[in-house]
Design an enzyme around this catalytic site. Sequence first.
Site, PDB file in Angstrom:
ATOM      1  N   ARG A  37      -3.374   6.853  -6.112  1.00 49.17           N
ATOM      2  CA  ARG A  37      -3.079   8.262  -5.923  1.00 49.17           C
ATOM      3  C   ARG A  37      -4.351   9.047  -6.197  1.00 49.17           C
ATOM      4  NH1 ARG A  37       0.410   6.422  -3.515  1.00 49.17           N
ATOM      5  NH2 ARG A  37       2.658   6.789  -3.627  1.00 49.17           N
ATOM      6  N   HIS A  50      -3.842   8.346   4.695  1.00 45.80           N
ATOM      7  CA  HIS A  50      -3.025   7.462   3.856  1.00 45.80           C
ATOM      8  C   HIS A  50      -2.290   6.450   4.741  1.00 45.80           C
ATOM      9  CE1 HIS A  50      -0.261   7.209   0.051  1.00 45.80           C
ATOM     10  NE2 HIS A  50      -0.708   6.032   0.450  1.00 45.80           N
ATOM     11  N   ASN A  66       5.182  -2.925   0.960  1.00 43.81           N
ATOM     12  CA  ASN A  66       3.835  -2.809   1.519  1.00 43.81           C
ATOM     13  C   ASN A  66       2.743  -3.113   0.494  1.00 43.81           C
ATOM     14  OD1 ASN A  66       4.166  -0.476   0.008  1.00 43.81           O
ATOM     15  ND2 ASN A  66       4.037   0.923   1.741  1.00 43.81           N
TER      16      ASN A  66
END
Length: 393
Positions: A285, A333, A147
């Site tokens: 992150r 997310h 991805n």
Amino acid sequence: MVKVLCVLYDDPVGGYPSLYARPDLPVLEAYPDGQRLPTPRAVDFTPGTLLGSVSGELGLRGFLESGGHSLVVTSDKDGAESVFDRELPDTDVVISQPFWPAYLTAERIAKAPKLKLAITAGIGSDHVDLDAAIAHGITVAEVTYCNSVSVAEHVVMMILSLVRNYLPSHQWVRSGGWNIADCVERSYDLEGMAVGTVAAGRIGLGVLRRLAPFGVKLHYTDRHRLPTDVERDLGLTFHPTTRDLVPVCDVVTINAPLHPETEGLFDDALIATMKRGAYLINTARAKICDRDAVVRALESGQLAGYAGDVWFPQPPAADHPWRTMPHHGMTPHISGSSLSAQARYAAGTREILECWLENRPIRDEYLIVQGGALAGVGAHSYTAGNATTGAPG
């Protein structure tokens, strides 16, 4: 026979879909650098369907049960009474996604004596305590590159959304307005701006390649400098450190893995060295940024906008300040969980399982930890003894 515990996000509010916006997906031959796409022996799903939610089961149930194995799928992953914690002690394989991570801390690993394999259905295994996995001989693998393009596209979308003030403008239309001045008072052209990426791996480099036609000045920093021909072709300026990079950029995008060297990197002090009115994008992150420093920078105007789709913990509390801070473009997310990406990471998860169950080598590019040491791409991205703790926040 083995027990596989798979943690996936919940189904849509309206129920698992029976109809999709598009009937199929484009067929890709290889990843941009030539790496092979996932190559399982077979798949038991239709590409383009919702595989990453509980009912999708990553298309694994038929494959595993036909081999006599058991599959437990749940979205309940947090707390000592969660399904995940109750099922973990006699589990051989854990599968989790970065978008809905089952945090494999050292404490949880200690309570799972049978655990031998932890698979990330996607990219980024920082929800696993890698040092504990090394100590317990657990193999950690992820579906590298599955991805990366999905996330790179999401980054470009977020940059344009912030710089052009798209989201507030869209909201005026939804609310029945035609407030042109309100829309354009924070809208700029991206052309001519300096855009820099912190890390230029597959995602960071993908962002740079996609932005090159926009007439921007491209900058990057990375532990591993890109080849000279790549720098020349894209017109890249290299900076040895993040601290060298950020003062010259109008837009900074973070595409680095989370580890102790990057945790809390974007704090008050670093953000203060950025151009006033710069934009910060974080699809890497959340803990790479100091949560409250971001809020303060938006409130003061030091940052003109912040967008990302990573939070800590995941999911975040309803009162998480990033939900309500000014000038943000946050999403859940989702950047790496498009239906296109799901087809690849579901296939890659099955490929890893097939290899492990048949005692065949797992591809080197999928490996993070193996044989009591960092391995494959993990050895490139992390440092033994200073890796990740797998903790939610």
